[in-house]
Design a protein around this motif. Structure first.
Motif, short mmCIF file in Angstrom:
data_model
loop_
_atom_site.label_atom_id
_atom_site.label_comp_id
_atom_site.label_asym_id
_atom_site.label_seq_id
_atom_site.Cartn_x
_atom_site.Cartn_y
_atom_site.Cartn_z
N LEU A 11 -1.27 -3.78 -9.41
CA LEU A 11 -0.79 -2.78 -7.64
C LEU A 11 -0.66 -1.33 -8.44
N ILE A 38 -4.79 -4.08 -5.49
CA ILE A 38 -4.22 -3.50 -4.74
C ILE A 38 -4.14 -1.68 -4.89
N PRO A 40 -6.19 2.00 -2.51
CA PRO A 40 -5.93 2.87 -1.27
C PRO A 40 -7.16 2.15 -0.82
N LYS A 52 -5.39 -3.29 0.92
CA LYS A 52 -5.31 -1.35 0.73
C LYS A 52 -3.69 -1.80 0.76
N LYS A 53 -3.02 -2.85 0.92
CA LYS A 53 -1.43 -2.42 0.60
C LYS A 53 -1.20 -4.12 0.67
N SER A 55 1.02 -5.41 2.22
CA SER A 55 1.24 -6.81 3.04
C SER A 55 0.22 -7.12 4.24
N ASP A 56 -0.94 -6.87 3.14
CA ASP A 56 -1.96 -7.71 3.38
C ASP A 56 -2.11 -9.38 2.70
N GLU A 75 7.48 4.19 -1.32
CA GLU A 75 7.09 4.38 0.08
C GLU A 75 7.05 3.04 0.30
N GLN A 76 6.91 1.66 -0.98
CA GLN A 76 6.03 0.64 -0.88
C GLN A 76 7.38 -0.44 -0.99
N ASP A 79 7.93 -4.01 1.38
CA ASP A 79 7.03 -4.65 1.53
C ASP A 79 6.66 -5.20 0.28
#
Length: 127
Positions: A11, A38, A40, A52-53, A55-56, A75-76, A79
């Motif tokens: 990440l 991961i 952006p 990109k995230k 959750s993908d 923020e993540q 997830d």
């Protein structure tokens, strides 16, 4: 004992060769780990398709190694908890006691360590 390597998420992956995330990805690949970068941008890194995230991600994940700061991780965090990795490695500079507590409260093991060091001393699977 199984020698199958389990998925590792980076990440905060980076295509810049001087970044620790990039160096860690190289070492993880050299050690035979399937890596899910991961970032952006979603650009491929070291020939591996990036997402990109969090959750993908559609497959099971053993480890998430962090190369993002606490502000971005905040923020993540939901997830990350939904992903349910076995453990999360907080690399130097990414540590945050409140976020670590949220993860441990969700049953996710946390480790404050350097992924590169763990790999270099053959302790990545142990930590």
């Amino acid at each position: 004992m199984s020698t199958t390597k389990r998925n590792v998420v980076i990440l905060g992956a980076s295509e810049k060769e001087d970044r620790y995330a990039n160096k860690a990805q190289k070492r993880l690949i050299e050690h035979g780990y399937p890596v899910i970068p991961i970032t952006p941008t979603g650009k491929p890194i070291l020939g591996i398709t990036s997402l990109k995230k969090l959750s993908d991600i559609k497959q099971a994940v053993d480890t998430v190694t962090l190369y993002i700061g606490p502000k971005i991780l905040t923020e993540q965090i939901e997830d990350l908890i939904k992903l349910k990795p076995r453990r999360v490695i907080f690399n130097p500079g990414t540590e945050d006691m409140d976020l670590e507590k949220k993860l441990t409260d969700a049953g996710i093991h946390t480790v404050e360590a350097c992924t590169l060091v763990l790999l270099s001393i053959d302790q990545f699977d142990v930590a």
